[in-house]
Design a protein around this motif. Structure first.
Motif, PDB file in Angstrom:
ATOM      1  N   LEU A   1     -13.536  -2.166  -6.304  1.00  0.00           N
ATOM      2  CA  LEU A   1     -12.413  -1.438  -5.699  1.00  0.00           C
ATOM      3  C   LEU A   1     -12.461   0.033  -6.097  1.00  0.00           C
ATOM      4  N   LEU A   2     -12.861   0.299  -7.345  1.00  0.00           N
ATOM      5  CA  LEU A   2     -12.961   1.693  -7.797  1.00  0.00           C
ATOM      6  C   LEU A   2     -14.092   2.426  -7.073  1.00  0.00           C
TER       7      LEU A   2
ATOM      8  N   ILE B   1       2.715   6.088  -7.253  1.00  0.00           N
ATOM      9  CA  ILE B   1       1.749   6.892  -8.008  1.00  0.00           C
ATOM     10  C   ILE B   1       2.016   8.379  -7.810  1.00  0.00           C
ATOM     11  N   THR B   2       2.340   8.766  -6.589  1.00  0.00           N
ATOM     12  CA  THR B   2       2.634  10.181  -6.324  1.00  0.00           C
ATOM     13  C   THR B   2       3.899  10.614  -7.072  1.00  0.00           C
TER      14      THR B   2
ATOM     15  N   VAL C   1      -4.940  12.449  -9.761  1.00  0.00           N
ATOM     16  CA  VAL C   1      -5.781  11.752  -8.786  1.00  0.00           C
ATOM     17  C   VAL C   1      -6.622  10.677  -9.462  1.00  0.00           C
TER      18      VAL C   1
ATOM     19  N   GLY D   1     -12.800   3.681  -4.023  1.00  0.00           N
ATOM     20  CA  GLY D   1     -11.442   4.176  -4.254  1.00  0.00           C
ATOM     21  C   GLY D   1     -11.121   5.467  -3.531  1.00  0.00           C
ATOM     22  N   THR D   2     -12.072   6.415  -3.487  1.00  0.00           N
ATOM     23  CA  THR D   2     -11.749   7.702  -2.854  1.00  0.00           C
ATOM     24  C   THR D   2     -11.460   7.526  -1.372  1.00  0.00           C
ATOM     25  N   LEU D   3     -12.019   6.488  -0.762  1.00  0.00           N
ATOM     26  CA  LEU D   3     -11.707   6.205   0.642  1.00  0.00           C
ATOM     27  C   LEU D   3     -10.515   5.269   0.746  1.00  0.00           C
ATOM     28  N   PHE D   4     -10.542   4.191  -0.016  1.00  0.00           N
ATOM     29  CA  PHE D   4      -9.506   3.159   0.116  1.00  0.00           C
ATOM     30  C   PHE D   4      -8.139   3.685  -0.334  1.00  0.00           C
ATOM     31  N   PHE D   5      -8.149   4.535  -1.348  1.00  0.00           N
ATOM     32  CA  PHE D   5      -6.876   5.091  -1.827  1.00  0.00           C
ATOM     33  C   PHE D   5      -6.769   6.576  -1.477  1.00  0.00           C
ATOM     34  N   ALA D   6      -7.299   6.944  -0.332  1.00  0.00           N
ATOM     35  CA  ALA D   6      -7.313   8.352   0.090  1.00  0.00           C
ATOM     36  C   ALA D   6      -5.920   9.000   0.070  1.00  0.00           C
TER      37      ALA D   6
ATOM     38  N   THR E   1       1.268   3.924  -3.127  1.00  0.00           N
ATOM     39  CA  THR E   1       0.953   5.349  -2.976  1.00  0.00           C
ATOM     40  C   THR E   1       2.149   6.217  -3.390  1.00  0.00           C
TER      41      THR E   1
ATOM     42  N   TYR F   1       0.838  -1.211   0.000  1.00  0.00           N
ATOM     43  CA  TYR F   1       0.000   0.000   0.000  1.00  0.00           C
ATOM     44  C   TYR F   1       0.875   1.264   0.000  1.00  0.00           C
TER      45      TYR F   1
ATOM     46  N   LEU G   1      -6.354   6.700  -8.929  1.00  0.00           N
ATOM     47  CA  LEU G   1      -7.464   5.863  -8.447  1.00  0.00           C
ATOM     48  C   LEU G   1      -7.726   4.707  -9.414  1.00  0.00           C
ATOM     49  N   LEU G   2      -7.554   5.009 -10.713  1.00  0.00           N
ATOM     50  CA  LEU G   2      -7.850   3.990 -11.725  1.00  0.00           C
ATOM     51  C   LEU G   2      -6.829   2.848 -11.708  1.00  0.00           C
TER      52      LEU G   2
ATOM     53  N   ILE H   1     -13.516   5.183 -15.222  1.00  0.00           N
ATOM     54  CA  ILE H   1     -14.019   4.779 -13.898  1.00  0.00           C
ATOM     55  C   ILE H   1     -15.548   4.701 -13.928  1.00  0.00           C
TER      56      ILE H   1
ATOM     57  N   ILE I   1      -3.633   8.823  -2.043  1.00  0.00           N
ATOM     58  CA  ILE I   1      -3.328   9.320  -3.395  1.00  0.00           C
ATOM     59  C   ILE I   1      -3.918  10.722  -3.569  1.00  0.00           C
ATOM     60  N   ILE I   2      -5.127  10.912  -3.035  1.00  0.00           N
ATOM     61  CA  ILE I   2      -5.788  12.227  -3.138  1.00  0.00           C
ATOM     62  C   ILE I   2      -5.096  13.229  -2.228  1.00  0.00           C
TER      63      ILE I   2
END
Lengths: 112, 542
Positions: B210-211, A46-47, A61, B214-219, A43, A39, A65-66, B331, B221-222
């Motif tokens: 998973l998508l 990707i960043t 972003v 995604g906004t929560l699981f891969f938070a 991250t 994980y 996510l994709l 997506i 990244i955001i």
């Protein structure tokens, strides 16, 4: 039956283990490295990619996510595919370190 | 060094095992979600007949706007949805939002019949929505935690699928290989066949799941791009989803333009689909604007096209097209495939069956894990306590969940209508039944528990139409289309599905019963038969 990824027996118990059968498979180290290490590495990767590519942060972003799930899964598979959990830890650690370095340099250059 | 295939076999076993029970729950309740709105209607038998749309629905939209403006003249926004297809409520849905004089947020909503009457409140029920939503919220835990667990389960499932593909030497041969009555080999074949048959569906449903979270699981990244402040959140919503701040009211009172011409104009942009929804922002003000939407379920992509108009002059302001143009569209397409809102009746059946087969795939994998461990035991060696417990819990999980779901439908009909928290109690019935099944399997042992629980689930499902006939008027006698009577396929379909599902489970119960009766004789003939024959690697490699 020998577990395919059972760690190779080494040290004083190696001979005994080799005679009596396989080492007990221990998936927990790999699962922990795969889940948590994968994980973190995903991250950072990707960043770092977003820092290198000339794309807007919103595109970074959405793209992240994709493909995040795919990269995460491939890293997880790698952790199980290598000979020992130590190699997996080394690979993920190395990739994370390089990614973190790229992020720091990119942010240093951009001043953000 | 072991081969990649053997490594993947080992990983496949562990990733599948760790979250197998959760995945089984997600597959079964998620499959029910393909018929969420149909179950909703079945579970609200008091409601009147659905609204039938004539023309472009502009009269219904105007009626909804008029109703909202009468109920909440000071509201900041209205929405109106008309039932263009099964995705939406079968009535005209009207809602409004605003702030009262004290600055508190206020909102309201109503459902109207075609002649403007308010649809009376039905019985308090979770309906199909609760059954569907629990496949990622798990009902009893905070929603964010539920989404995270769902994301983790989807990730493990995806890893298990990829490793399963790598493990297979002969994926095509596995598709056509099913050896019955061969003990552990039969379980392995069943697992392979179920997996390979629905492989494209499994890959799609897992990754799109998973998508979804995604906004929560891969938070992170955001967060790495936007930070965590409130401003960052607003910037994210505006830049990624194109949702900006609403215009400020000027205070200058102006009437809304009539809706009908806007609908005609909007349909020039999406001529092949009906208008399903519209929103009005700042109604009654000079800054009012009206956004007219197509139908979210008209295409695979989970996005409705829209046209925005000036709410006073009717001037066309902007258009939001549908099309594959960005990563976000990819997506949206994945998410559209996941929900299958676009699917017609036949495709919907295939989605539903694929979901059930996915549950079967997980269930056979869980059973296979225990069978393998049994097979490894030396003659005369007894199984460990943990293996015995897992064997029994597997039965309680696999056979007990359908039992719980069937009990949910019974609870909808039998719980007192004035019971406080009735909708919650319907859900409690699922989990109480499931808990009882787990306890039963621990007490009775796997062989008896398989037969008894499957038989009970089959009986509960098959008897649902009879229960329905005894407690409501929307039974097959009234809903089944006959010559000279249109009937109601939606309500009849739910009853018929119950019988089909019950028959399928009854068949499984019969097989389990035959195995239980044959088992002692077989064991007597060949003591090793119960353990099955050893299998070559890599299938058994762990």
């Amino acid at each position: 039956m020998l577990s395919p990824t059972a760690e190779r027996p080494t040290g004083p118990t190696a001979k005994k283990t080799a005679k009596t059968g396989p080492a007990t498979p221990n998936p927990w180290a790999r699962i922990a490295i795969g889940v948590f290490g994968g994980y973190i590495t995903m991250t950072l990767l990707i960043t770092a990619s977003a820092a290198l590519l000339p794309i807007h942060r919103s595109d970074a972003v959405v793209l992240g996510l994709l493909v995040g799930g795919l990269i995460y899964t491939l890293l997880f598979i790698h952790v199980f595919a290598v000979d020992s959990w130590k190699i997996a830890l080394r690979d993920l650690g190395g990739l994370s370190a390089v990614s973190a370095l790229i992020i720091l340099i990119a942010r240093g250059i951009s001043g953000s | 060094m072991k081969s990649l295939r053997q490594s993947m076999s080992w990983m496949h076993t562990w990733t599948g095992l760790l979250l197998g029970w959760i995945l089984y729950f997600m597959f079964l309740t998620g499959s029910a979600g393909y018929y969420d709105t149909e179950i909703d209607r079945w579970m609200k038998p008091e409601q009147p007949a659905p609204v039938d749309i004539t023309g472009d629905g502009s009269a219904l939209f105007q009626m909804g706007i008029d109703y909202a403006s009468a109920q909440a003249p000071q509201a900041d926004s209205y929405f109106v949805i008309v039932p263009t297809n099964r995705t939406y409520s079968p009535y005209v849905s009207v809602g409004w939002q605003g702030t009262d004089e004290g600055g508190e947020r206020v909102s309201g909503r109503a459902q109207l019949t075609a002649d403007g009457q308010i649809v009376p409140d039905p019985r308090d029920t979770g309906g199909g929505q609760s059954l569907y939503q629990m496949h990622w919220t798990f009902h009893y835990i905070p929603r964010a935690l539920g989404e995270f667990i769902a994301g983790l389960a989807a990730f493990f499932m995806f890893a298990a699928i990829l490793s399963g593909i790598i493990t297979h030497k002969k994926i095509i041969a596995d598709f056509f290989t099913l050896r019955l009555s061969k003990g552990q080999r039969s379980w392995l074949d069943s697992h392979n066949v179920l997996s390979v048959m629905t492989l494209p569906y499994q890959i799609m449903i897992t990754y799109s799941g998973l998508l979804f979270v995604g906004t929560l699981f891969f938070a992170p990244i955001i967060v790495a791009q936007y930070g965590v402040s409130e401003d960052a959140r607003d910037a994210l919503i505006e830049e990624v989803f194109g949702i900006g701040d609403e215009p400020e009211r000027t205070g200058e009172a102006m009437d809304l333009t009539p809706i009908a011409p806007l609908i005609v104009e909007a349909r020039k942009s999406f001529p092949n689909e009906p208008v399903s929804r519209l929103t009005v922002t700042n109604p009654g003000d000079a800054t009012a604007h009206i956004q007219v939407f197509g139908t979210i379920s008209e295409a695979i992509q989970r996005k409705a096209p829209s046209v925005t108009f000036n709410g006073v002059t009717g001037e066309r302001l902007e258009e939001y097209p549908r099309g594959i143009a960005s990563a976000l569209d990819v997506i949206d397409t994945f998410e559209g495939l996941h929900e299958a809102l676009f699917a017609g009746p036949i495709l919907r059946v295939l989605f539903f069956l694929s979901g059930l087969l996915g549950g079967g795939m997980v269930a056979t994998g869980l059973v296979l894990w225990t069978k393998k461990r049994r097979q490894k035991l030396s003659p005369g060696m007894s199984a460990s306590k943990s293996l015995l417990v897992i064997e029994r819990l597997n039965v309680g999980v696999v056979a007990g969940l359908p039992l719980g779901i069937a009990a949910y439908f019974w609870a909808n009909r039998l719980l007192p209508l004035n019971l406080a928290g009735r909708a919650d109690w319907e859900i409690h019935v699922i989990f109480l039944t499931w808990a009882a099944a787990l306890t039963h399997s621990l007490i009775r042992g796997p062989k008896n528990a398989w037969v008894e629980q499957l038989a009970a689930a089959a009986a509960l499902f098959i008897l649902i139409p009879i229960l329905n006939a005894l407690t409501t008027d929307i039974h097959l006698g009234n809903t089944l289309p006959l010559p000279g009577r249109p009937g109601d396929w939606v309500l009849a379909g739910v009853d018929l599905w119950m019988v089909i599902i019950g028959a399928g489970i009854a068949y499984a119960a019969r097989i389990a019963s035959q195995k239980t009766q044959a088992s002692p004789a077989a064991a007597k003939r060949t003591p090793s038969a119960r353990r099955g024959r050893p299998l070559p690697p890599p299938q058994l490699a762990e």
